[in-house]
Each structure stands twice: as C-alpha cells, then as structure tokens.
Design a protein around this motif. Structure first.
Motif, PDB file in Angstrom:
ATOM      1  N   VAL A  40      54.038  45.133  10.406  1.00  0.00           N
ATOM      2  CA  VAL A  40      52.834  45.910  10.118  1.00  0.00           C
ATOM      3  C   VAL A  40      51.837  45.826  11.265  1.00  0.00           C
ATOM      4  N   GLY A  71      53.076  50.216   6.557  1.00  0.00           N
ATOM      5  CA  GLY A  71      52.263  49.638   5.496  1.00  0.00           C
ATOM      6  C   GLY A  71      53.109  49.100   4.350  1.00  0.00           C
ATOM      7  N   GLN A  72      54.283  49.696   4.117  1.00  0.00           N
ATOM      8  CA  GLN A  72      55.170  49.200   3.069  1.00  0.00           C
ATOM      9  C   GLN A  72      55.672  47.800   3.408  1.00  0.00           C
ATOM     10  N   GLY A  74      54.193  45.771   5.368  1.00  0.00           N
ATOM     11  CA  GLY A  74      53.028  44.895   5.307  1.00  0.00           C
ATOM     12  C   GLY A  74      52.726  44.432   3.899  1.00  0.00           C
ATOM     13  N   GLY A  75      52.923  45.316   2.922  1.00  0.00           N
ATOM     14  CA  GLY A  75      52.704  44.914   1.539  1.00  0.00           C
ATOM     15  C   GLY A  75      53.660  43.814   1.105  1.00  0.00           C
ATOM     16  N   ILE A  76      54.932  43.924   1.506  1.00  0.00           N
ATOM     17  CA  ILE A  76      55.911  42.888   1.169  1.00  0.00           C
ATOM     18  C   ILE A  76      55.554  41.576   1.858  1.00  0.00           C
ATOM     19  N   LEU A  78      52.601  40.604   2.945  1.00  0.00           N
ATOM     20  CA  LEU A  78      51.367  40.047   2.390  1.00  0.00           C
ATOM     21  C   LEU A  78      51.621  39.386   1.043  1.00  0.00           C
ATOM     22  N   ALA A  79      52.480  40.007   0.215  1.00  0.00           N
ATOM     23  CA  ALA A  79      52.816  39.401  -1.082  1.00  0.00           C
ATOM     24  C   ALA A  79      53.531  38.071  -0.887  1.00  0.00           C
ATOM     25  N   SER A 105      45.207  42.185 -13.444  1.00  0.00           N
ATOM     26  CA  SER A 105      45.301  43.007 -12.241  1.00  0.00           C
ATOM     27  C   SER A 105      45.148  44.495 -12.542  1.00  0.00           C
ATOM     28  N   TYR A 109      42.217  46.596 -10.853  1.00  0.00           N
ATOM     29  CA  TYR A 109      42.662  47.668  -9.957  1.00  0.00           C
ATOM     30  C   TYR A 109      41.945  48.968 -10.322  1.00  0.00           C
TER      31      TYR A 109
END
Length: 206
Positions: A40, A71-72, A74-76, A78-79, A105, A109
């Motif tokens: 990312v 970004g996809q 990056g989401g993985i 970051l999780a 959540s 959200y």
C-alpha cells in the motif's frame, strides 16, 4: 472400559497441537502485515504526490488506479497489524475502550458515516472545500475519539450498540432481542468476548 491414562495422553497431545497452531498463527501475523503495508505504501505514494502537486507522472491515471487497487492490500495489512498489536498489548483502559468500539463496529461505522455526510457532502453543510488538510484530519480524530468514548460508555452501561440490536432482531426475531439488548457479565479473569457462547459444564479450554 476406557483406559484413563491413554485418554489423558490423547487429550494432552490434542491440547499441545492446539497451542502449537495458535503459536504458529501468532508468529505469522507479522509476515502478513509487512507485505500488505509495503504494497500500500508503494502503490499509494505516487497518487499522494500527484494529489499534492509535488510530482506529475507521465500517465496520471496509472497512479490513480494503483492508489485505488493497493488500498485492498493495505486493508489486509492494517487488519493484521491491529491483530498483532492486540495480541501483544496488555489489557488497560484504552484497549478495553477499543474492544468496546469493536463490539459495536456497525453502530459506529454508521455514526461516523453520518457525521462526515453532514459535514462534508455538497447537499449538506458542504465544508469539504472550506477546510484544509489539518482541519479535516483533526475532525477525523475528534469523531474517532467521540466514538471510543461513546462505545466505552455503552460497555460500562452493559448495552449493545443500537445497530447491533437491530441486526439481532432482524436475524433472530423479537424474542431474542430483549435478551440480547443487555450484555451478560463476564466472570472474573474471563478474557473472552461477551458475545462468546457459554462453555459447557465439565469442558475446559486447552
């Protein structure tokens, strides 16, 4: 008759295997986080430079596409990073408040989405063209802090998030909603989530 010694040996081997699987999963978290975050950063840096006006690439659309696609990953990443931090952090007021936010959540959200919609969209207050980066960043931090405070307040009051209650009603019906509206207290020393099913009598975790 069942050989008790053999049964105990099998139980011990199964418990050791379970602990080994958990240890392997914990050790693999950093390996999952590093590639995702690395991708990312590499993919979004050209887009950030383009948007800031610091650099104009020969094909701007490639930078924009890379910015979106990575970004996809990056989401993985970051999780995985958040999971790594959670497993290595001691339980304190901040981690407990963040856990309360995670259990609600869906509610928060939608809460944050509603706040940003009211503040920044053209058909509402339309402040997106009037605030700079620092003000927008500060607004995001403030909304996040308010979300944590409200979630912690709901946790202390023993209440689920309203959207979680609604989802439970839509899923299980009215009968379970009254029981699920309040959280059941956890025994002292129980680090499981409040939504976890109760343990069966006579069975103990490995």
């Amino acid at each position: 008759m069942v050989d008790r010694h053999r049964l105990r040996a099998r139980t011990a081997r199964a418990a050791g295997h379970h602990r080994g699987v958990r240890a392997d999963a914990a050790a693999a978290r950093p390996a999952r986080a590093r590639p995702g975050l690395g991708v990312v950063l590499d993919g979004r840096l050209p887009g950030a430079l383009l948007l800031s006006g610091a650099w104009t690439p020969p094909a701007p659309w490639v930078a924009v596409l890379a910015h979106t696609v990575t970004g996809q990953a990056g989401g993985i990443g970051l999780a995985a990073l958040m999971g790594l931090i959670a497993t290595r952090s001691r339980i304190g007021p901040l981690t407990a408040a963040l856990a309360a936010l995670g259990r609600r959540s869906l509610t928060f959200y939608l809460f944050q989405s509603a706040v940003f919609l009211v503040l920044f969209y053209p058909f509402t207050l339309g402040l997106s063209d009037d605030v700079g980066f620092a003000a927008a960043f500060g607004t995001a931090l403030a909304v996040g802090a308010v979300s944590i405070v409200l979630a912690n307040w709901l946790e202390r009051a023993g209440r689920r998030g309203p959207m979680e209650v609604l989802l439970r009603r839509l899923t299980y019906g009215r009968r379970s909603t009254a029981a699920g509206r309040r959280l059941s207290p956890r025994p002292a020393g129980d680090r499981r989530g409040r939504d976890a099913p109760p343990r069966r009598p006579g069975r103990h975790p490995a």
